[in-house]
Design a protein around this motif. Structure first.
Motif, short mmCIF file in Angstrom:
data_model
loop_
_atom_site.label_atom_id
_atom_site.label_comp_id
_atom_site.label_asym_id
_atom_site.label_seq_id
_atom_site.Cartn_x
_atom_site.Cartn_y
_atom_site.Cartn_z
N SER A 1 0.90 -1.26 0.04
CA SER A 1 0.05 -0.11 0.08
C SER A 1 0.90 1.27 0.00
O SER A 1 2.01 1.13 0.17
N GLU B 1 -3.27 3.12 2.34
CA GLU B 1 -3.57 2.90 3.75
C GLU B 1 -3.11 3.94 4.48
O GLU B 1 -1.84 4.63 4.12
N PRO C 1 -8.52 5.54 3.20
CA PRO C 1 -7.61 4.37 3.53
C PRO C 1 -8.44 3.19 3.15
O PRO C 1 -9.81 3.06 3.33
N GLY C 2 -7.77 2.29 2.51
CA GLY C 2 -8.52 0.97 2.07
C GLY C 2 -8.92 1.21 0.67
O GLY C 2 -9.33 0.01 -0.05
N LEU D 1 -5.37 1.50 10.00
CA LEU D 1 -5.15 0.64 8.95
C LEU D 1 -6.73 -0.03 8.58
O LEU D 1 -7.47 -0.37 9.50
N ARG D 2 -6.70 -0.56 7.42
CA ARG D 2 -8.20 -1.00 7.14
C ARG D 2 -8.00 -2.99 6.92
O ARG D 2 -8.95 -3.31 6.80
N TYR D 3 -6.88 -3.08 7.52
CA TYR D 3 -6.81 -4.94 7.61
C TYR D 3 -7.39 -5.23 8.69
O TYR D 3 -7.48 -4.75 9.81
#
Ligand SMILES: [Zn+2]
Length: 242
Positions: free
Chosen positions: A94, A112, A102-103, A117-119
């Motif tokens: 990213s 990101e 983000p994402g 964070l979008r994880y």
């Protein structure tokens, strides 16, 4: 390549040196020194800088089974990102862009923000980033996010510029605006054509204490290994999540 060209353009003849040496990314190679600092050291085959070489050797030492690892790297280009994309079981690459949610993606690259964070939780065996955290306003949030996305037993390898003395906050965000606490410092940003991005802090060796306070275990600064022979003082920071 752009970095390599800009490095060539800033060549100082007295500092020039060339040495046959193994590169952690591309194997037998030549390492050229154009200037006596980290940005002046390059692998002539893959363009790896001293920072990339430092983290590359740390990867070889601490993450030898990349083919079995799900990896998160906070860049999408350069020798480290290319290596992870080829060698890891999966590589989530990213970039940070202030104008992209983000994402979401921009030009095919996921964006990101390390502070958000979008994880999913516990997504990765390994998280890597180079020269990112000094540009992050809230590194406490970043540490918490990086730890959150690591699996138990996972590892984080990264670099930041390391300075003498304790960590100094250089700037902060107040009501969305940057307030400088020390004379403003900027680093070049190759992603945005070399434009300057603000340095929020100068990290010292106490970054290890910050990592432990954030819940990481076994944090340490990898010493520059003379056996690898690269020039400069780039050092990788290593920490784990229990
Ligand atoms: Zn190389």
């Amino acid at each position: 390549m752009r970095r390599l060209v800009s490095a060539w353009q800033s060549l100082r003849v007295r500092d020039f040196a060339l040495r046959a040496q193994r590169c952690p990314y591309c194997g037998p190679s030549l390492i050229v020194r154009l200037r006596r600092d980290e940005t002046g050291v390059r692998c002539v085959r893959c363009g790896a800088s001293a920072v990339h070489l430092a983290i590359g050797w740390a990867l070889r030492r601490y993450a030898p089974r990349l083919e079995a690892s799900a990896v998160c790297e906070l860049s999408a280009r350069g020798p480290l990102a290319r290596h992870l994309a080829c060698a890891a079981r999966s590589a989530a690459l990213s970039e940070y862009r202030s104008d992209v949610t983000p994402g979401a993606e921009r030009d095919g690259v996921r964006c990101e923000d390390v502070q958000s964070l979008r994880y999913a939780d516990a997504s990765f065996d390994l998280v890597t980033h180079t020269e990112v955290l000094e540009h992050v306003a809230d590194d406490t949030r970043a540490f918490a996010e990086l730890r959150r996305v690591l699996r138990s037993g996972g590892l984080m390898l990264f670099t930041v510029p390391l300075h003498e003395g304790p960590t100094r906050e250089r700037a902060r965000l107040r009501h969305g605006a940057i307030e400088h606490l020390l004379p403003a410092a900027y680093h070049g940003d190759p992603l945005r054509g070399g434009g300057a991005i603000v340095v929020f802090r100068d990290y010292g060796a106490d970054i290890v204490t910050r990592l432990l306070a954030a819940g990481f275990s076994g944090a340490w600064i990898e010493s520059a290994d003379a056996a690898h022979g690269y020039w400069g003082h780039a050092r990788a920071v290593v920490c784990a999540r229990r």
